[in-house]
Design an enzyme around this catalytic site. Structure first.
Site, PDB file in Angstrom:
ATOM      1  N   ARG A  23      26.128  37.830  48.861  1.00 18.75           N
ATOM      2  CA  ARG A  23      25.865  36.510  49.440  1.00 18.75           C
ATOM      3  C   ARG A  23      24.588  36.496  50.285  1.00 18.75           C
ATOM      4  O   ARG A  23      24.383  35.618  51.117  1.00 18.75           O
ATOM      5  CB  ARG A  23      27.068  36.045  50.265  1.00 18.75           C
ATOM      6  CG  ARG A  23      28.337  35.946  49.410  1.00 18.75           C
ATOM      7  CD  ARG A  23      29.477  35.257  50.108  1.00 18.75           C
ATOM      8  NE  ARG A  23      30.707  35.304  49.321  1.00 18.75           N
ATOM      9  CZ  ARG A  23      30.997  34.474  48.334  1.00 18.75           C
ATOM     10  NH1 ARG A  23      30.150  33.528  48.006  1.00 18.75           N
ATOM     11  NH2 ARG A  23      32.135  34.573  47.665  1.00 18.75           N
ATOM     12  N   HIS A  55      28.400  43.437  39.317  1.00 15.13           N
ATOM     13  CA  HIS A  55      28.230  41.981  39.219  1.00 15.13           C
ATOM     14  C   HIS A  55      27.024  41.607  40.062  1.00 15.13           C
ATOM     15  O   HIS A  55      26.867  42.088  41.178  1.00 15.13           O
ATOM     16  CB  HIS A  55      29.485  41.280  39.748  1.00 15.13           C
ATOM     17  CG  HIS A  55      29.608  39.840  39.339  1.00 15.13           C
ATOM     18  ND1 HIS A  55      28.628  38.900  39.602  1.00 15.13           N
ATOM     19  CD2 HIS A  55      30.598  39.177  38.692  1.00 15.13           C
ATOM     20  CE1 HIS A  55      29.016  37.728  39.137  1.00 15.13           C
ATOM     21  NE2 HIS A  55      30.200  37.865  38.572  1.00 15.13           N
ATOM     22  N   TYR A  58      25.977  36.223  43.773  1.00 19.51           N
ATOM     23  CA  TYR A  58      26.437  34.867  43.493  1.00 19.51           C
ATOM     24  C   TYR A  58      25.348  33.824  43.756  1.00 19.51           C
ATOM     25  O   TYR A  58      25.471  32.672  43.343  1.00 19.51           O
ATOM     26  CB  TYR A  58      27.652  34.532  44.360  1.00 19.51           C
ATOM     27  CG  TYR A  58      28.894  35.325  44.025  1.00 19.51           C
ATOM     28  CD1 TYR A  58      29.236  35.597  42.702  1.00 19.51           C
ATOM     29  CD2 TYR A  58      29.744  35.780  45.028  1.00 19.51           C
ATOM     30  CE1 TYR A  58      30.380  36.306  42.390  1.00 19.51           C
ATOM     31  CE2 TYR A  58      30.898  36.490  44.724  1.00 19.51           C
ATOM     32  CZ  TYR A  58      31.213  36.750  43.407  1.00 19.51           C
ATOM     33  OH  TYR A  58      32.353  37.449  43.110  1.00 19.51           O
ATOM     34  N   HIS A  95      26.572  35.504  35.965  1.00 11.62           N
ATOM     35  CA  HIS A  95      26.867  34.131  35.582  1.00 11.62           C
ATOM     36  C   HIS A  95      25.581  33.525  35.029  1.00 11.62           C
ATOM     37  O   HIS A  95      24.550  33.547  35.718  1.00 11.62           O
ATOM     38  CB  HIS A  95      27.333  33.326  36.794  1.00 11.62           C
ATOM     39  CG  HIS A  95      28.635  33.781  37.355  1.00 11.62           C
ATOM     40  ND1 HIS A  95      29.126  33.328  38.565  1.00 11.62           N
ATOM     41  CD2 HIS A  95      29.564  34.667  36.888  1.00 11.62           C
ATOM     42  CE1 HIS A  95      30.300  33.901  38.812  1.00 11.62           C
ATOM     43  NE2 HIS A  95      30.586  34.707  37.805  1.00 11.62           N
ATOM     44  N   GLU A 130      28.486  36.136  31.313  1.00 12.94           N
ATOM     45  CA  GLU A 130      29.906  35.890  31.513  1.00 12.94           C
ATOM     46  C   GLU A 130      30.297  34.515  30.986  1.00 12.94           C
ATOM     47  O   GLU A 130      29.571  33.535  31.171  1.00 12.94           O
ATOM     48  CB  GLU A 130      30.248  35.992  33.001  1.00 12.94           C
ATOM     49  CG  GLU A 130      31.729  35.813  33.298  1.00 12.94           C
ATOM     50  CD  GLU A 130      32.069  36.077  34.748  1.00 12.94           C
ATOM     51  OE1 GLU A 130      33.135  35.615  35.182  1.00 12.94           O
ATOM     52  OE2 GLU A 130      31.285  36.751  35.450  1.00 12.94           O
ATOM     53  N   ASP A 164      35.870  36.270  30.513  1.00 12.22           N
ATOM     54  CA  ASP A 164      36.773  36.083  31.648  1.00 12.22           C
ATOM     55  C   ASP A 164      37.962  35.250  31.190  1.00 12.22           C
ATOM     56  O   ASP A 164      37.797  34.112  30.741  1.00 12.22           O
ATOM     57  CB  ASP A 164      36.029  35.384  32.790  1.00 12.22           C
ATOM     58  CG  ASP A 164      36.857  35.275  34.056  1.00 12.22           C
ATOM     59  OD1 ASP A 164      37.944  34.658  34.011  1.00 12.22           O
ATOM     60  OD2 ASP A 164      36.418  35.798  35.103  1.00 12.22           O
ATOM     61  N   HIS A 167      38.444  31.921  33.022  1.00  6.54           N
ATOM     62  CA  HIS A 167      37.383  30.976  32.693  1.00  6.54           C
ATOM     63  C   HIS A 167      37.555  30.365  31.306  1.00  6.54           C
ATOM     64  O   HIS A 167      37.454  29.147  31.146  1.00  6.54           O
ATOM     65  CB  HIS A 167      36.020  31.657  32.785  1.00  6.54           C
ATOM     66  CG  HIS A 167      35.637  32.073  34.165  1.00  6.54           C
ATOM     67  ND1 HIS A 167      34.482  32.772  34.438  1.00  6.54           N
ATOM     68  CD2 HIS A 167      36.263  31.899  35.363  1.00  6.54           C
ATOM     69  CE1 HIS A 167      34.404  32.998  35.738  1.00  6.54           C
ATOM     70  NE2 HIS A 167      35.481  32.491  36.318  1.00  6.54           N
ATOM     71  N   HIS A 199      37.031  40.339  32.046  1.00  8.20           N
ATOM     72  CA  HIS A 199      37.529  40.033  33.387  1.00  8.20           C
ATOM     73  C   HIS A 199      38.949  39.521  33.216  1.00  8.20           C
ATOM     74  O   HIS A 199      39.159  38.468  32.591  1.00  8.20           O
ATOM     75  CB  HIS A 199      36.673  38.968  34.064  1.00  8.20           C
ATOM     76  CG  HIS A 199      35.424  39.498  34.671  1.00  8.20           C
ATOM     77  ND1 HIS A 199      34.424  38.681  35.150  1.00  8.20           N
ATOM     78  CD2 HIS A 199      35.015  40.769  34.915  1.00  8.20           C
ATOM     79  CE1 HIS A 199      33.445  39.416  35.642  1.00  8.20           C
ATOM     80  NE2 HIS A 199      33.786  40.689  35.502  1.00  8.20           N
ATOM     81  N   ASP A 212      37.712  26.947  38.282  1.00 11.30           N
ATOM     82  CA  ASP A 212      37.560  28.400  38.398  1.00 11.30           C
ATOM     83  C   ASP A 212      38.395  28.890  39.569  1.00 11.30           C
ATOM     84  O   ASP A 212      37.889  29.135  40.655  1.00 11.30           O
ATOM     85  CB  ASP A 212      36.071  28.732  38.596  1.00 11.30           C
ATOM     86  CG  ASP A 212      35.813  30.241  38.670  1.00 11.30           C
ATOM     87  OD1 ASP A 212      36.772  31.013  38.496  1.00 11.30           O
ATOM     88  OD2 ASP A 212      34.664  30.630  38.907  1.00 11.30           O
ATOM     89  N   HIS A 214      41.088  31.795  40.242  1.00  9.75           N
ATOM     90  CA  HIS A 214      41.773  32.990  39.752  1.00  9.75           C
ATOM     91  C   HIS A 214      43.138  33.148  40.412  1.00  9.75           C
ATOM     92  O   HIS A 214      43.316  32.813  41.576  1.00  9.75           O
ATOM     93  CB  HIS A 214      40.929  34.235  40.028  1.00  9.75           C
ATOM     94  CG  HIS A 214      39.618  34.253  39.291  1.00  9.75           C
ATOM     95  ND1 HIS A 214      38.808  35.364  39.254  1.00  9.75           N
ATOM     96  CD2 HIS A 214      38.985  33.306  38.560  1.00  9.75           C
ATOM     97  CE1 HIS A 214      37.730  35.093  38.539  1.00  9.75           C
ATOM     98  NE2 HIS A 214      37.819  33.843  38.113  1.00  9.75           N
ATOM     99  N   GLU A 244      39.807  40.479  38.844  1.00 10.50           N
ATOM    100  CA  GLU A 244      39.151  39.707  39.898  1.00 10.50           C
ATOM    101  C   GLU A 244      40.179  38.778  40.548  1.00 10.50           C
ATOM    102  O   GLU A 244      39.885  37.652  40.919  1.00 10.50           O
ATOM    103  CB  GLU A 244      38.012  38.862  39.326  1.00 10.50           C
ATOM    104  CG  GLU A 244      36.845  39.658  38.782  1.00 10.50           C
ATOM    105  CD  GLU A 244      35.753  38.751  38.276  1.00 10.50           C
ATOM    106  OE1 GLU A 244      34.593  39.002  38.588  1.00 10.50           O
ATOM    107  OE2 GLU A 244      36.073  37.774  37.557  1.00 10.50           O
TER     108      GLU A 244
END
Length: 265
Positions: A23, A55, A58, A95, A130, A164, A167, A199, A212, A214, A244
């Site tokens: 982040r 990964h 973000y 992503h 992804e 995923d 997703h 994922h 989205d 999870h 995840e």
């Protein structure tokens, strides 16, 4: 190096990680000591590169319509690739991006253009696009959108896909009732040889919700039997699976135990 140690403690045989704070835009370069400690921990606990899925940040959006933000994302993505190369990691998940109102086609063109800028023939890290849930202006909610990106990239051999489960189910691919059909469609559009990782996530929201969110394995709208079918499917069972789900290490350990109990050797 702690990622490998913590994964081993919960008896995982694969793990995902961030190579820097996911982040924040910038981070200190990896030191020789950190690189050596990471490689030593992976060797000690028997994690090969194919069992590790970093990964990217973000914050990165390779489809951003504003040049300044796009350049920032491109530089950050190059840094992610550099870190993977330094750590000896052969996969990097990301992503694809968001078109932020400019339209899917324009977003696809931008993402592909950035990949053409940053990928090199000498790199040993394969970049995995992804599959996305389709919330907001996300790119990659359909297999066709991912294929359109790949088609525009020159070094296609440096690209793969991470599927995923939350997703794709949220995006309208029925893994519960039509798993074979979904995989056949994936093969016809992208080719199963591009599928490199899964994922493994349940979904808090219903089928085709374009959300989205999870959920713990078996506690969401996919349900336990869907995951038993997924991990044992002949097309998928040899791929690495990465959780995840919204759990701590102990909770992930419980999920791993359950999955191993239902994996047919």
């Amino acid at each position: 190096d702690n990622a490998a140690i913590r994964a081993a403690e919960i008896e995982a045989t694969a793990f995902a990680l961030f190579t820097k704070n996911q982040r924040q835009w910038r981070a200190a370069p990896l030191s020789d000591e950190t690189i050596a400690e990471f490689k030593a921990a992976c060797e000690k606990y028997h994690f090969g590169p194919g069992q590790i899925l970093p990964h990217d940040s973000y914050l990165i959006n390779l489809g951003h319509p504003v040049e300044e933000a796009l350049e920032k994302s491109r530089e950050a993505f190059i840094d992610e690739l550099t870190r993977c190369q330094q750590l000896g990691l052969t996969l990097l998940n990301f992503h694809p991006g968001s078109h932020v109102g400019q339209g899917v086609e324009k977003g696809i063109e931008l993402v592909a253009a950035q990949l053409n800028d940053v990928l090199s023939s000498g790199q040993t890290t394969t970049v995995l696009l992804e599959t996305m849930s389709g919330k907001g202006s996300e790119i990659g909610k359909t297999f066709e959108e991912l294929a359109a990106i790949i088609e525009r990239v020159e070094l296609k051999e440096k690209l793969g896909v991470c599927l995923d489960t939350c997703h794709v189910y949220s995006a309208g691919y029925d893994l519960v009732n039509r798993l074979d059909g979904v995989l056949e469609h994936f093969d016809s559009v992208l080719g199963l040889e591009r599928l490199r990782a899964i994922h493994l996530n349940d979904s808090m929201t219903p089928f085709s919700s374009f959300k989205d969110r999870h959920e713990t394995i078996g506690k969401g709208s996919l349900g336990e039997q869907a995951f038993i079918n997924i991990i044992n499917h002949p097309v998928l069972r040899e791929l690495p699976f990465f959780l995840e789900t919204p759990r701590d290490d102990a909770g992930h350990g419980e999920e791993i135990t359950w999955l191993k109990e239902h994996y047919r050797n």
